[in-house]
Design an enzyme around this catalytic site. Structure first.
Site, PDB file in Angstrom:
ATOM      1  N   LYS A  48     -21.183  88.926  62.416  1.00  0.00           N
ATOM      2  CA  LYS A  48     -21.247  90.025  61.456  1.00  0.00           C
ATOM      3  C   LYS A  48     -20.372  91.182  61.925  1.00  0.00           C
ATOM      4  O   LYS A  48     -20.442  91.593  63.080  1.00  0.00           O
ATOM      5  CB  LYS A  48     -22.677  90.531  61.279  1.00  0.00           C
ATOM      6  CG  LYS A  48     -22.799  91.738  60.332  1.00  0.00           C
ATOM      7  CD  LYS A  48     -24.224  92.225  60.204  1.00  0.00           C
ATOM      8  CE  LYS A  48     -24.689  93.045  61.406  1.00  0.00           C
ATOM      9  NZ  LYS A  48     -24.108  94.415  61.411  1.00  0.00           N
ATOM     10  N   ASP A  75     -20.358  93.057  56.493  1.00  0.00           N
ATOM     11  CA  ASP A  75     -21.536  93.818  56.061  1.00  0.00           C
ATOM     12  C   ASP A  75     -21.110  95.231  55.664  1.00  0.00           C
ATOM     13  O   ASP A  75     -21.282  96.190  56.422  1.00  0.00           O
ATOM     14  CB  ASP A  75     -22.563  93.853  57.196  1.00  0.00           C
ATOM     15  CG  ASP A  75     -23.885  94.452  56.761  1.00  0.00           C
ATOM     16  OD1 ASP A  75     -24.143  94.517  55.538  1.00  0.00           O
ATOM     17  OD2 ASP A  75     -24.671  94.861  57.645  1.00  0.00           O
ATOM     18  N   LYS A  77     -22.002  96.593  52.473  1.00  0.00           N
ATOM     19  CA  LYS A  77     -22.988  97.169  51.551  1.00  0.00           C
ATOM     20  C   LYS A  77     -22.296  97.990  50.457  1.00  0.00           C
ATOM     21  O   LYS A  77     -22.590  99.165  50.255  1.00  0.00           O
ATOM     22  CB  LYS A  77     -24.008  98.019  52.311  1.00  0.00           C
ATOM     23  CG  LYS A  77     -24.802  97.260  53.367  1.00  0.00           C
ATOM     24  CD  LYS A  77     -25.830  98.156  54.038  1.00  0.00           C
ATOM     25  CE  LYS A  77     -26.595  97.409  55.103  1.00  0.00           C
ATOM     26  NZ  LYS A  77     -25.767  97.108  56.305  1.00  0.00           N
ATOM     27  N   ASP A  80     -20.554 101.284  44.258  1.00  0.00           N
ATOM     28  CA  ASP A  80     -19.646 102.253  43.644  1.00  0.00           C
ATOM     29  C   ASP A  80     -19.597 101.938  42.159  1.00  0.00           C
ATOM     30  O   ASP A  80     -20.356 101.095  41.666  1.00  0.00           O
ATOM     31  CB  ASP A  80     -18.252 102.141  44.291  1.00  0.00           C
ATOM     32  CG  ASP A  80     -17.492 103.471  44.291  1.00  0.00           C
ATOM     33  OD1 ASP A  80     -17.449 104.109  43.217  1.00  0.00           O
ATOM     34  OD2 ASP A  80     -16.956 103.847  45.346  1.00  0.00           O
ATOM     35  N   THR A 130     -33.827  97.505  56.252  1.00  0.00           N
ATOM     36  CA  THR A 130     -34.960  97.235  57.145  1.00  0.00           C
ATOM     37  C   THR A 130     -35.349  98.438  57.986  1.00  0.00           C
ATOM     38  O   THR A 130     -36.389  98.411  58.647  1.00  0.00           O
ATOM     39  CB  THR A 130     -34.660  96.043  58.071  1.00  0.00           C
ATOM     40  OG1 THR A 130     -33.442  96.281  58.780  1.00  0.00           O
ATOM     41  CG2 THR A 130     -34.536  94.759  57.277  1.00  0.00           C
ATOM     42  N   ARG A 222     -28.202  93.649  68.957  1.00  0.00           N
ATOM     43  CA  ARG A 222     -28.444  94.179  70.302  1.00  0.00           C
ATOM     44  C   ARG A 222     -29.047  93.191  71.290  1.00  0.00           C
ATOM     45  O   ARG A 222     -28.613  93.149  72.452  1.00  0.00           O
ATOM     46  CB  ARG A 222     -29.299  95.452  70.205  1.00  0.00           C
ATOM     47  CG  ARG A 222     -28.465  96.690  69.930  1.00  0.00           C
ATOM     48  CD  ARG A 222     -29.321  97.883  69.557  1.00  0.00           C
ATOM     49  NE  ARG A 222     -29.844  97.758  68.183  1.00  0.00           N
ATOM     50  CZ  ARG A 222     -30.460  98.731  67.543  1.00  0.00           C
ATOM     51  NH1 ARG A 222     -30.676  99.892  68.143  1.00  0.00           N
ATOM     52  NH2 ARG A 222     -30.879  98.565  66.304  1.00  0.00           N
TER      53      ARG A 222
END
Length: 246
Positions: A48, A75, A77, A80, A130, A222
């Protein structure tokens, strides 16, 4: 250019379990990202690239990884006006990435579906981030709708518009699966191996739990990229996913 996914395949079954783990390259430079990918080696097949890396040379790095037969989840998102989203998606489709995110607003989703027409790009709709819980939605003016209710509403709209998959917390995956049916992707961030720090995620589960709840792909950043041995961390998560799928 193929994105490595068969358009006719059921995303819920079959395939290499490694392809179900999307490793989030949430790092500030291409050099650091390239080092992580090298250290992970063939334990990672899907990566990603989000805002942080995308705006630091990540688009060209995505092309580099695609050239190495890696899959890319871009990613971004997108959200518009319709024409802007449609033309942006059309440009992204030419890159050969596998997944692209847009926010699950109906106008945005319809534009994204139009923009990816004729390509192998899969559009994922982001329902509710999330990092949001019910209190965050109240602050944003969505009251009295809970996070779970808003996820369900947007998942139904995405299904009807023809979106390829949903991004949602694994805690909502079972409900989303019931709404969207068996043949769409469910991609779940907020995954933390047992004992890992939750960080800024508020709705999290372990890799095994996410698979059992119906997720097709897990996004983990992470716990892998910050590990002392990223390859071993990725392999451990893949094993847990495989055990749950079995």
């Amino acid at each position: 250019m193929s994105n490595g996914l068969s358009p006719s395949a059921n995303p819920v079954s079959g395939g290499d379990i490694r392809d179900r783990l999307i490793i989030g390259l949430d790092v500030p430079s291409v050099e650091e990202a390239r080092s992580i990918v090298t250290r992970i080696g063939d334990a990672g097949t899907f990566y990603k690239i989000g805002y942080q890396l995308a705006y630091a040379g990540g688009f060209e790095f995505a092309r580099e990884l695609i050239g190495q037969d890696k899959k890319i989840f871009l990613d971004l998102k997108l959200h518009d006006i319709g024409n802007t989203v449609e033309e942006g998606v059309r440009s992204i489709a030419r890159m050969g990435v596998t997944f692209l995110t847009v926010h699950a607003y109906p106008q945005t989703m319809r534009a994204a579906v139009a923009g990816k027409a004729g390509s192998d790009l899969k559009i994922l709709a982001v329902t509710v981030l999330t990092s949001y819980d019910d209190n965050d939605l109240i602050e944003a003016g969505y009251a009295p709708v809970s996070a779970a209710e808003l996820v369900a509403r947007r998942a139904g709209q995405a299904r009807d518009i023809g979106i390829d998959g949903i991004v949602c917390a694994a805690t909502e995956a079972e409900r989303v699966r019931a709404i969207v049916g068996p043949d769409r992707f469910i991609v779940t961030p907020g995954i933390r191996p047992t004992g890992a720090d939750a960080g800024d995620q508020k709705r999290i589960v372990t890799p095994g739990e996410a698979i059992r709840k119906g997720a097709t792909h897990l996004v983990v950043a992470r716990p892998i990229v910050k590990a002392s041995d990223p390859r071993a961390a990725a392999e451990a998560i893949v094993r847990e996913m495989g055990d749950a799928k079995a």
